[in-house]
Design an enzyme around this catalytic site. Structure first.
Site, PDB file in Angstrom:
ATOM      1  N   TYR A  33       0.898  -1.339  -0.266  1.00  0.00           N
ATOM      2  CA  TYR A  33      -0.129   0.157   0.299  1.00  0.00           C
ATOM      3  C   TYR A  33       0.380   1.047   0.352  1.00  0.00           C
ATOM      4  O   TYR A  33       1.750   1.068   0.079  1.00  0.00           O
ATOM      5  CB  TYR A  33      -0.879  -0.017   0.946  1.00  0.00           C
ATOM      6  CG  TYR A  33      -0.892   0.300   2.087  1.00  0.00           C
ATOM      7  CD1 TYR A  33       0.684  -0.353   3.072  1.00  0.00           C
ATOM      8  CD2 TYR A  33      -1.067   1.996   3.057  1.00  0.00           C
ATOM      9  CE1 TYR A  33       0.918   0.118   4.456  1.00  0.00           C
ATOM     10  CE2 TYR A  33       0.098   2.259   4.625  1.00  0.00           C
ATOM     11  CZ  TYR A  33       0.497   0.892   5.006  1.00  0.00           C
ATOM     12  OH  TYR A  33       0.928   1.570   6.141  1.00  0.00           O
ATOM     13  N   ARG A  52       8.732   4.747  -3.687  1.00  0.00           N
ATOM     14  CA  ARG A  52       9.074   3.178  -2.843  1.00  0.00           C
ATOM     15  C   ARG A  52       7.604   2.300  -3.034  1.00  0.00           C
ATOM     16  O   ARG A  52       7.635   1.150  -3.195  1.00  0.00           O
ATOM     17  CB  ARG A  52       7.974   4.356  -1.728  1.00  0.00           C
ATOM     18  CG  ARG A  52       8.695   3.165  -0.839  1.00  0.00           C
ATOM     19  CD  ARG A  52       8.219   4.022   1.012  1.00  0.00           C
ATOM     20  NE  ARG A  52       7.062   4.050   0.795  1.00  0.00           N
ATOM     21  CZ  ARG A  52       7.019   5.186   2.498  1.00  0.00           C
ATOM     22  NH1 ARG A  52       7.780   5.262   2.982  1.00  0.00           N
ATOM     23  NH2 ARG A  52       5.247   5.720   2.364  1.00  0.00           N
ATOM     24  N   ARG A 100      -7.265 -20.686  -3.000  1.00  0.00           N
ATOM     25  CA  ARG A 100      -6.159 -20.642  -1.187  1.00  0.00           C
ATOM     26  C   ARG A 100      -4.914 -20.855  -1.682  1.00  0.00           C
ATOM     27  O   ARG A 100      -5.378 -22.542  -0.686  1.00  0.00           O
ATOM     28  CB  ARG A 100      -6.640 -20.254  -0.391  1.00  0.00           C
ATOM     29  CG  ARG A 100      -5.525 -19.633   1.244  1.00  0.00           C
ATOM     30  CD  ARG A 100      -6.546 -20.106   2.650  1.00  0.00           C
ATOM     31  NE  ARG A 100      -5.682 -20.044   3.206  1.00  0.00           N
ATOM     32  CZ  ARG A 100      -4.526 -20.451   4.303  1.00  0.00           C
ATOM     33  NH1 ARG A 100      -4.817 -22.085   3.260  1.00  0.00           N
ATOM     34  NH2 ARG A 100      -4.200 -20.149   4.804  1.00  0.00           N
ATOM     35  N   LYS A 147       6.608  -1.929   2.129  1.00  0.00           N
ATOM     36  CA  LYS A 147       4.779  -1.073   2.776  1.00  0.00           C
ATOM     37  C   LYS A 147       4.397  -2.331   2.215  1.00  0.00           C
ATOM     38  O   LYS A 147       3.284  -1.963   1.889  1.00  0.00           O
ATOM     39  CB  LYS A 147       5.245   0.158   1.714  1.00  0.00           C
ATOM     40  CG  LYS A 147       3.898   0.859   3.017  1.00  0.00           C
ATOM     41  CD  LYS A 147       3.959   2.551   2.496  1.00  0.00           C
ATOM     42  CE  LYS A 147       3.322   3.427   2.981  1.00  0.00           C
ATOM     43  NZ  LYS A 147       2.833   3.005   4.513  1.00  0.00           N
ATOM     44  N   GLU A 179      11.388   2.272  14.446  1.00  0.00           N
ATOM     45  CA  GLU A 179      10.655   3.864  14.702  1.00  0.00           C
ATOM     46  C   GLU A 179       9.196   3.223  15.091  1.00  0.00           C
ATOM     47  O   GLU A 179       8.629   3.416  15.620  1.00  0.00           O
ATOM     48  CB  GLU A 179      10.162   3.376  12.782  1.00  0.00           C
ATOM     49  CG  GLU A 179       9.648   2.329  12.223  1.00  0.00           C
ATOM     50  CD  GLU A 179       9.969   1.627  10.737  1.00  0.00           C
ATOM     51  OE1 GLU A 179       9.733   2.969  10.138  1.00  0.00           O
ATOM     52  OE2 GLU A 179       9.250   1.144  10.387  1.00  0.00           O
ATOM     53  N   LEU A 204      10.676   1.683   8.108  1.00  0.00           N
ATOM     54  CA  LEU A 204      10.315   1.234   6.239  1.00  0.00           C
ATOM     55  C   LEU A 204      11.123   3.096   6.011  1.00  0.00           C
ATOM     56  O   LEU A 204      10.912   3.839   6.802  1.00  0.00           O
ATOM     57  CB  LEU A 204       8.621   1.641   6.198  1.00  0.00           C
ATOM     58  CG  LEU A 204       8.237   2.612   5.073  1.00  0.00           C
ATOM     59  CD1 LEU A 204       7.662   1.450   4.191  1.00  0.00           C
ATOM     60  CD2 LEU A 204       6.783   2.817   5.193  1.00  0.00           C
TER      61      LEU A 204
HETATM   62  N1  PMP Z   1       7.530   3.883   9.037  1.00  0.00           N
HETATM   63  C1  PMP Z   1       6.156   3.093   9.438  1.00  0.00           C
HETATM   64  C2  PMP Z   1       6.019   1.908   9.445  1.00  0.00           C
HETATM   65  C3  PMP Z   1       5.042   3.609   8.709  1.00  0.00           C
HETATM   66  O1  PMP Z   1       4.434   2.828   8.322  1.00  0.00           O
HETATM   67  C4  PMP Z   1       5.001   4.423   8.314  1.00  0.00           C
HETATM   68  C5  PMP Z   1       4.392   5.436   7.171  1.00  0.00           C
HETATM   69  N2  PMP Z   1       3.467   4.825   6.136  1.00  0.00           N
HETATM   70  C6  PMP Z   1       5.896   5.710   8.364  1.00  0.00           C
HETATM   71  C7  PMP Z   1       7.078   5.077   8.516  1.00  0.00           C
HETATM   72  C8  PMP Z   1       6.648   7.126   7.879  1.00  0.00           C
HETATM   73  O2  PMP Z   1       6.194   6.800   6.341  1.00  0.00           O
HETATM   74  P1  PMP Z   1       6.104   8.078   5.525  1.00  0.00           P
HETATM   75  O3  PMP Z   1       6.246   9.094   5.802  1.00  0.00           O
HETATM   76  O4  PMP Z   1       5.943   8.021   3.444  1.00  0.00           O
HETATM   77  O5  PMP Z   1       4.281   8.938   5.627  1.00  0.00           O
END
Ligand code: PMP
Length: 290
Positions: A33, A52, A100, A147, A179, A204
């Site tokens: 996503y 990304r 499945r 992602k 994070e 991410l």
């Molecule tokens: N880390 C994670 C785990 C996230 O889900 C997100 C938001 N999608 C971010 C960091 C921040 O990424 P972005 O600045 O691209 O939204």
């Protein structure tokens, strides 16, 4: 007003958007996503999000069922059809509906679903007050750079934060902060240096983080990309989080302990202003507007 979504070639009321119960997104969480912010009716930093997206799709060998150009057209049409001034455009691609079996199906067509959510980003009260964070163990897998729509660990992290009266959870692995559950994590040291974990498979790569680090460099704000512990976070002068749907929120409390003065700090406040400025300019670019 009826919210309009996009699903597999059609614009339709969100309430009427239906996918097969055998969709691999539903059955396996097999999909990717992205979320792009919308400000003043224009997309913010969208190319970075689509870059990304393409990378994540490539990492799981999933094809985007439309061209990148068409994807942008759909994003813009959703902004118009939903009369969206401020908020986000969400999109997800899954490996489609198939019998499945764990391995990739031979003949499934990827499912593309997109919708918008209205949200107050620029004038969000949390930006002014700052937010509270709770630390939780990082329960995720070893490819957090992808992602993935499989977000169970983040769902549990955010719920734990919410039950503790906090807005966000900071995930901790081996004593080190990775994070936020849906945001990148930053500290500010007493000398004004911004500290954030380097990109790797453990996090991410945040698009907001990337843009902000470039803006910080332009603004002669020192940045150190390095690992940091939860203990260091407790003693930081400031802390903040970034994401597409919040831009930048100052963090004023971690696990019930005040960060710095317990109020939004000057560096976080200035960086938010710098990012907001960038976002407004980017959203005003005709290329990013319907
Ligand atoms: N880390 C994670 C785990 C996230 O889900 C997100 C938001 N999608 C971010 C960091 C921040 O990424 P972005 O600045 O691209 O939204």
């Amino acid at each position: 007003m009826t919210r309009i979504a996009y699903l597999d070639g059609a614009f339709l009321p969100l309430a009427d958007a239906r996918v097969s119960a055998l969709d691999r997104g539903f059955v396996f969480g097999d999909g990717i996503y992205e979320v792009s912010a919308v400000l003043d009716g224009g997309l913010v930093d969208n190319a970075s999000h689509l870059d990304r997206l393409m990378r994540s799709l490539g990492e799981i060998s999933l094809a985007l069922p439309v061209t990148r150009e068409r994807l942008i057209e759909i994003q813009k049409e959703l902004i118009v059809r939903n009369d969206l001034a401020e908020g986000v455009v969400y999109l997800q691609v899954t490996r489609g509906a198939a019998e499945r079996e764990f391995g990739f199906p031979k003949d499934a067509t990827p499912t593309l679903f997109m919708c918008t959510q209205a949200k107050n980003i620029a004038a969000s009260p949390s930006a002014a007050t700052g937010v509270k964070v709770k630390s939780v163990p990082d329960l995720r897998w070893q490819r957090c750079d992808i992602k993935s729509i499989s977000l169970l660990a983040q769902v549990l992290a955010k719920q734990a934060a919410s039950e503790a009266g906090c807005f966000e959870a900071w995930m901790v692995r081996d004593g080190l902060v990775t994070e936020g559950s849906s945001s990148s994590a930053f500290l500010v040291l007493a000398d004004g240096t911004v500290v954030t974990r380097p990109n790797s498979n453990a996090v991410l790569p945040g698009c907001t983080r990337k843009a902000l680090l470039a803006l910080a460099a332009e603004g002669a704000i020192r940045v150190e990309e390095r690992l940091f512990t939860l203990d260091e976070a407790f003693t930081a002068a400031e802390a903040f989080m970034t994401s597409a749907s919040t831009f930048l929120y100052p963090i004023v409390e971690l696990d019930g302990r005040p960060i710095g003065t317990g109020r939004p700090g000057p560096v976080a406040t200035r960086l938010r202003e710098i990012y907001l400025d960038f976002a407004r300019r980017d959203a005003a670019d005709p290329a990013n507007r319907p």
